[in-house]
Scaffold this motif. Structure first.
Motif, PDB file in Angstrom:
ATOM      1  N   LEU A  23       0.834  -1.203   0.000  1.00 37.57           N
ATOM      2  CA  LEU A  23       0.000   0.000   0.000  1.00 37.57           C
ATOM      3  C   LEU A  23       0.865   1.247   0.000  1.00 37.57           C
ATOM      4  O   LEU A  23       0.598   2.213  -0.727  1.00 37.57           O
ATOM      5  N   LEU A  24       1.921   1.202   0.807  1.00 38.76           N
ATOM      6  CA  LEU A  24       2.827   2.355   0.847  1.00 38.76           C
ATOM      7  C   LEU A  24       3.520   2.540  -0.500  1.00 38.76           C
ATOM      8  O   LEU A  24       3.734   3.672  -0.936  1.00 38.76           O
ATOM      9  N   LEU A  25       3.868   1.438  -1.150  1.00 42.87           N
ATOM     10  CA  LEU A  25       4.510   1.517  -2.466  1.00 42.87           C
ATOM     11  C   LEU A  25       3.564   2.179  -3.467  1.00 42.87           C
ATOM     12  O   LEU A  25       3.957   3.055  -4.242  1.00 42.87           O
ATOM     13  N   VAL A  26       2.303   1.723  -3.441  1.00 40.05           N
ATOM     14  CA  VAL A  26       1.311   2.318  -4.354  1.00 40.05           C
ATOM     15  C   VAL A  26       1.142   3.791  -4.056  1.00 40.05           C
ATOM     16  O   VAL A  26       1.134   4.655  -4.943  1.00 40.05           O
ATOM     17  N   ARG A  27       1.030   4.100  -2.762  1.00 38.92           N
ATOM     18  CA  ARG A  27       0.724   5.473  -2.350  1.00 38.92           C
ATOM     19  C   ARG A  27       1.900   6.406  -2.606  1.00 38.92           C
ATOM     20  O   ARG A  27       1.722   7.544  -3.031  1.00 38.92           O
ATOM     21  N   ASN A  28       3.105   5.963  -2.296  1.00 40.24           N
ATOM     22  CA  ASN A  28       4.253   6.871  -2.329  1.00 40.24           C
ATOM     23  C   ASN A  28       5.029   6.845  -3.632  1.00 40.24           C
ATOM     24  O   ASN A  28       5.773   7.768  -3.919  1.00 40.24           O
ATOM     25  N   ARG A  29       4.901   5.759  -4.402  1.00 40.14           N
ATOM     26  CA  ARG A  29       5.707   5.641  -5.615  1.00 40.14           C
ATOM     27  C   ARG A  29       4.850   5.544  -6.875  1.00 40.14           C
ATOM     28  O   ARG A  29       5.028   6.321  -7.817  1.00 40.14           O
ATOM     29  N   ILE A  30       3.943   4.573  -6.882  1.00 37.10           N
ATOM     30  CA  ILE A  30       3.276   4.238  -8.148  1.00 37.10           C
ATOM     31  C   ILE A  30       2.322   5.347  -8.583  1.00 37.10           C
ATOM     32  O   ILE A  30       2.400   5.847  -9.722  1.00 37.10           O
ATOM     33  N   VAL A  31       1.416   5.721  -7.709  1.00 34.93           N
ATOM     34  CA  VAL A  31       0.429   6.736  -8.115  1.00 34.93           C
ATOM     35  C   VAL A  31       1.083   8.100  -8.355  1.00 34.93           C
ATOM     36  O   VAL A  31       0.811   8.727  -9.383  1.00 34.93           O
ATOM     37  N   PRO A  32       1.954   8.594  -7.460  1.00 29.63           N
ATOM     38  CA  PRO A  32       2.641   9.854  -7.790  1.00 29.63           C
ATOM     39  C   PRO A  32       3.459   9.728  -9.074  1.00 29.63           C
ATOM     40  O   PRO A  32       3.537  10.682  -9.858  1.00 29.63           O
ATOM     41  N   GLY A  33       4.064   8.550  -9.275  1.00 28.40           N
ATOM     42  CA  GLY A  33       4.826   8.332 -10.504  1.00 28.40           C
ATOM     43  C   GLY A  33       3.939   8.436 -11.733  1.00 28.40           C
ATOM     44  O   GLY A  33       4.307   9.051 -12.741  1.00 28.40           O
ATOM     45  N   LEU A  34       2.733   7.853 -11.640  1.00 30.04           N
ATOM     46  CA  LEU A  34       1.776   7.952 -12.751  1.00 30.04           C
ATOM     47  C   LEU A  34       1.401   9.397 -13.017  1.00 30.04           C
ATOM     48  O   LEU A  34       1.305   9.840 -14.174  1.00 30.04           O
ATOM     49  N   LEU A  35       1.178  10.137 -11.945  1.00 27.01           N
ATOM     50  CA  LEU A  35       0.828  11.551 -12.093  1.00 27.01           C
ATOM     51  C   LEU A  35       1.932  12.316 -12.814  1.00 27.01           C
ATOM     52  O   LEU A  35       1.675  13.117 -13.718  1.00 27.01           O
ATOM     53  N   ILE A  36       3.173  12.031 -12.407  1.00 30.45           N
ATOM     54  CA  ILE A  36       4.307  12.749 -13.009  1.00 30.45           C
ATOM     55  C   ILE A  36       4.463  12.359 -14.469  1.00 30.45           C
ATOM     56  O   ILE A  36       4.617  13.228 -15.349  1.00 30.45           O
TER      57      ILE A  36
END
Lengths: 494, 141
Positions: free
Chosen positions: B5-18
């Motif tokens: 969950l932390l990986l999704v929250r801190n890396r994956i979704v912000p990464g998608l946004l960027i």
């Protein structure tokens, strides 16, 4: 030409900078604080000088049209404020607030920070090229910029002794009731420059676009940490229609700037309230009032912003609510007086609300919906049409099929949004939601053909709320420090 | 689970946004280049402002604050745009149905100079300008 442009911007920036420093004397909050104050200074300076320029027309030009009678008071005011600031009236510090802000903006730069900073610079480069190419392609701006904002600026700059002709009833002068922040700002620049050079309005558009980015990024860096600020900045620029709208010289971007400034300043106050920080509320009130001085829908924002803030603060008692209202209105009052004078004495009321105002104005008659307001309110299909159009536009804004907003909402959904964070921004969320409701009501009762009105204005109205929405979502969802702490706590448990 | 969950929250979704933001930044630049190629001259206002600067100066020199404007393109779809661009070019002089200096600006697309107006309408030609625009004087009654 360039010396005139530089001088006019410098005077405006100085006035804005000093006003912001005097109202918010407390912490520097590092580089983020400097960036935030700089961006606020740009917008507030242009807002303050636009009001002064308007009053110069109203009070002075009947006696003399010598432009020095406008310039000298501006320069003297900047000098006077500078003396007040240098004497230390604006340098008291609030120890508790400094500690609060410094916590979020401290720490060494990591590789991730450098990477995000590099990506933000890359996005900034793309945005700059897009802005420059759009400005060169259409140097006079898009339709509304020519027909409304720059048109009135030409009357101010070229027709100083008969400037009221700008509000004559004529098909070639649509929307005489539109507020004057942008026309007065551009007209002032042209007066300083001595000609109506196209670079003037383009520079104004650029400054407001850049400052909107700066306010979002810097205030989030202060409140939620450097990375939240950097990612939010990338997301703001990712909405390329927002950048293009700034280059089109529309007033929606300046309004977006003032709206996000009001929301961010209020959030800074909520994080570290105290008497020395009360200037933040004064600035927030002024920013909300500048929204109203920029566009008619800005008046809706101002009313909602002040009402929601005061109602929320009443939870702390009448004293708290009245002090909040007093601070907000103290900042707003000079701008509101200017707006009221304009609406009551120069351009009568709000054109849109006057019955029959469109009918007799040349070709606008071809765009009228003949149904009465009561009929429109009873038409259920109308509600569905508007809701569907707004939902579709929010979904795809910024993209061809999928926009940025759904991804932002996904970010919010997976975030660990604590109740404390929700309380911090509940008021701002409510203001943004009520703005959407207000736009819905406007479309419901518009005198124009609904599909035409939606097609020509909906995306712009949503873009007005874009920086504010990004700010609020990152306030709810951003901030890595809490998550890292939680991870360490869980690791310690195992 | 927490770490995912932390990986999704801190890396994956912000990464998608960027990534999404970067993608749209680049795409918009390419679309802008295409738009410029399709329509290299989209700013008629510049042409109006430059073409009618001397007309504006003439009107201002004669003390006009308001000038009558006649266009024989009233039925054309572009009539309103033409009206607004002309107003922009002649600002701060207001164009409309009446004049305060007995001058009339006439646009007569596709017709010979002066033919859309003349003595029969009580107008005397003063000067022709670019792009089918002429300046007339109202004859004294």
């Amino acid at each position: 030409m360039i010396p005139g442009l530089s001088t006019s911007l410098l005077v405006a920036f100085l006035l804005g900078f000093l006003a912001v420093r005097l109202a918010w004397p407390a912490p520097s909050a590092g580089n983020a604080g400097r960036v935030l104050r700089g961006c606020l200074a740009v917008g507030f300076g242009l807002g303050i000088t636009s009001c002064w320029f308007f009053w110069w027309f109203c009070l002075v030009t009947a006696r003399t049209t010598w432009f020095g009678s406008a310039v000298i008071p501006e320069v003297l005011a900047a000098a006077a404020l500078g003396i007040v600031w240098r004497r230390g009236w604006g340098t008291r510090r609030s120890g508790a607030a400094e500690a609060e802000y410094a916590e979020a903006d401290g720490g060494r730069l990591t590789l991730t920070d450098w990477l995000l900073g590099g990506l933000l610079l890359a996005m900034g480069g793309c945005a700059l090229v897009l802005f420059a190419r759009t400005s060169l392609w259409r140097p006079n701006g898009d339709y509304d910029a020519v027909a409304v904002w720059n048109m009135r600026a030409r009357f101010f700059a070229l027709g100083t002794d008969h400037w009221r002709s700008a509000f004559a009833a004529s098909p070639g002068l649509p929307h005489p009731d539109y507020p004057l922040l942008i026309p007065a700002t551009v007209g002032r620049l042209w007066k300083y420059m001595g000609n109506e050079a196209r670079v003037g309005p383009a520079v104004v558009g650029f400054l407001f676009t850049l400052s909107s980015l700066g306010v979002v990024s810097a205030s989030l860096a202060i409140l939620r940490g450097r990375r939240a600020g950097l990612v939010a900045g990338i997301v703001v620029l990712g909405m390329t229609p927002f950048v293009a709208l700034g280059a089109a010289q529309y007033a929606d971007v300046p309004m977006a700037f003032f709206a996000v400034s009001a929301i961010a300043l209020a959030a800074l106050w909520d994080t570290a309230p105290g008497d020395l920080q009360r200037g933040l509320l004064i600035l927030a009130g002024a920013a909300a009032a500048f929204c109203a001085w920029t566009k008619n829908e800005g008046l809706l924002f101002f009313v909602l912003f002040v009402a929601v803030r005061v109602v929320c603060s009443l939870r702390g008692g009448w004293r708290s609510g009245s002090r909040e209202a007093a601070a907000l209105l103290a900042g707003a009052l000079p701008v509101l007086i200017t707006l009221a004078y304009f609406k009551l004495r120069i351009a009568a009321g709000i054109y849109y609300l006057k019955v029959g105002s469109y009918a007799g104005n040349g070709p606008m008659g071809a765009f009228l919906d003949p149904a009465t307001t009561a009929q429109k309110l009873r038409d259920a299909s109308r509600y569905w049409t508007i809701a569907r159009a707004m939902a579709a536009e929010i979904f795809r804004l910024g993209g061809r099929v999928l926009g940025l907003a759904p991804l932002l909402l996904l970010y919010l959904l997976v975030a660990n949004t604590k109740r404390q964070r929700l309380r911090e921004v509940a008021g701002s969320v409510l203001v943004l939601a009520l703005m959407l409701a207000g736009y819905f009501a406007v479309y419901l009762t518009t005198p124009l053909i609904l599909s035409l009105h939606l097609e020509t204005s909906l995306s712009r109205l949503l873009l007005q709320l874009w920086p504010g929405s990004v700010f609020v979502i990152f306030m709810l969802a951003g901030g890595r420090s809490q998550d890292r702490m939680r991870l360490q706590t869980d690791a310690a448990k195992t | 689970m927490t770490e995912i969950l932390l990986l999704v929250r801190n890396r994956i979704v912000p990464g998608l946004l960027i990534v999404f933001s970067l993608y749209h930044g680049v795409i918009s630049l390419l679309e802008e280049r295409t738009r410029e190629r399709i329509d290299p001259n989209p700013d008629p206002v510049r042409a109006y402002a430059e073409s009618y600067r001397s007309l504006r100066d003439t009107l201002a020199g004669r003390g006009c604050l308001r000038v009558r404007y006649i266009s024989d393109t009233a039925d054309a779809p572009s009539w309103f745009e033409d009206y607004v661009w002309m107003q922009y070019a002649l600002a701060p002089i207001v164009i409309g149905d009446s004049s305060d200096c007995r001058l009339v600006v006439v646009r007569r697309r596709g017709l010979p100079a002066g033919s859309a107006a003349g003595p029969s309408q009580g107008l005397v030609l003063i000067r022709d300008y670019d792009n089918d625009v002429s300046l007339f004087s109202e004859q004294a009654q």
